[in-house]
Design a protein around this motif. Sequence first.
Motif: not given
Length: 438
Positions: A190, A213, A217, A220, A237, A433
Motif C-alpha cells: 500500500v 480496494w 479505503g 483490500l 489495511v 484507492g
Amino acid sequence: MHKPLPVSIPTPSSSLFARRTLIAALAATPVLPALAQFRVEVSGVGLTQLPIALVPFKGQDASPQKISEIVQADLERSGQFRGVDASGQALDEASRPDLSLWRQRTADSLVVGSVTRLGDGRYDVKFRLWDVVKGQDLGGQSYTVPQGDLRLASHRIADYVYEKLTGEKGIFSTRIAYVTKGGSRYSLWVADADGENAQAALASPEPIISPVWSSNGQQLAYVSFESRKPVVYVHNVASGQRRLLANFRGSNSAPAWAPDGGSLAVTLSRDGGSQLYTIPAAGGEPRRLTQSASIDTEPVYSADGSTIYFVSDRGGAPQIYKMGASGGAPTRVTFSGTYNISPSVSGDGRWLAYISRVGGAFKLHVMELATGNVSAITDTSADESPSFAPNSKLIVYATHLQGREALMTTTLDGKIKARLAGQAGDIREPDWGPFQKQ
C-alpha cells in the motif's frame, strides 16, 4: 467439467486474461527484486496546462522531505499543470509577493510556504496559494505532523491547490495498492498515489494477485495461492488482520467490491466453468449471477452499484459485457478488436478503460461510454490492470518498460504519462484507492 480455454485465448504464460481468471495463473514472469520506493518521470505535453510556480519552502533544506518538490511533481503528474522557474526567490506563507515578477515569469499561480521542526520532533508545514493573474490570495493551510506524515502533508497541499485552481477534487493524498515479485517472494504493498511511502501489507512465497480496494479505503480483497490454489481473502489495511472470503472447490478469483461494501462479486469454478457470483463481505454462501457455458470473469461495478461489467468469451473471444448487478441478460460493450479484457469504470460513469490486443500487443484503451468512441492511449505493448483515480482524471496501469514491469499513470487522452519506477523491481496489479477522509 471445467470448460477448456478456447483456441482464441493464448496460453496462460502469455495471456493477461488467463492471469486474471486464474485458469492457469502461475504464469512465467521475470524475477527481479521487490522495492518500496519509486521515482516519478513525467513525459508528454498537454494542451491546457496551467503554469504554476512553487518557491522552495522556507526551511525545507533541513527537512527530510522537500515539500515544494513533492507538490510540484503531484501537480505535473496530473496533466493539468506545468512548473515555472521559481529560482532566486525567498518567500514563505507570510510574505506579500511581488506578483508582477511572477507575471513576467508567465506564472498564473504561485505557492509559497515553510516547514519548521518543533521541539517535540513534529513538523509545522504552512503554505499559501496566490492567483498571480487576478492578484488574489487564495488562502492556505497549516499542518502539524510527525516526520512520517510530511509526504502526506505535501499531497494535501497539492490537493488544495488542484481543487482551488481546477474546481475538481485532487487525488494526491489517496493510496494505491500493487504487487511485487522479488526472487521467489510476492509482496502486496500500500503506497501513496505517487508510489512513494510504500508499506508491505502481506508477503508470501506464493503468488498474490488482483488486489482491489473497498469503497471506504479500509479493506483490500485479493487472491492468494498459499493453499496451492486461488483463494480470495479480505485484508484490513490498518490492523493487518485478514479473513478468508472464498475457498470453494476449484478456483476463486477476481474479487470486486460492491460500492456499498456489503458484498463482493467473484469468479468461481465451483459448479464447473468460471462464472460470476456475489458473496457477502462477511462471508457466506455465494449467489450465482451468470449462467453460461463460457468463461465469465473480471467483474467490476459501476460507481452507483447498478451495473456489473465483466469479461466473457461467450462470443468466441474475450469481450467486455455488462449486466444488472443482480444478474440478467448481458449486453456486449466492446466491439472494436477481437480480444478485450480487464475493464475498469470511472467513478463519474463516463469512461471505460480496458486492455485490447492489437496485432499481438496488449494496449490500454479508453472508451467514452455515452458514445462508444474508443481511443488507444499508449505506445507500449504489454499493458495490464488499468484502474481509475477516484476523480476519474487519471489511470494507473502496469506495463513492460526496458525489460521490467513498471507502473504508469496517464491522463485519459494519453498526453501526460508518469512512470512510477524504482531502481529495480517487477511491479504489477495496481489498484487506485478511494478518496481519503481528512
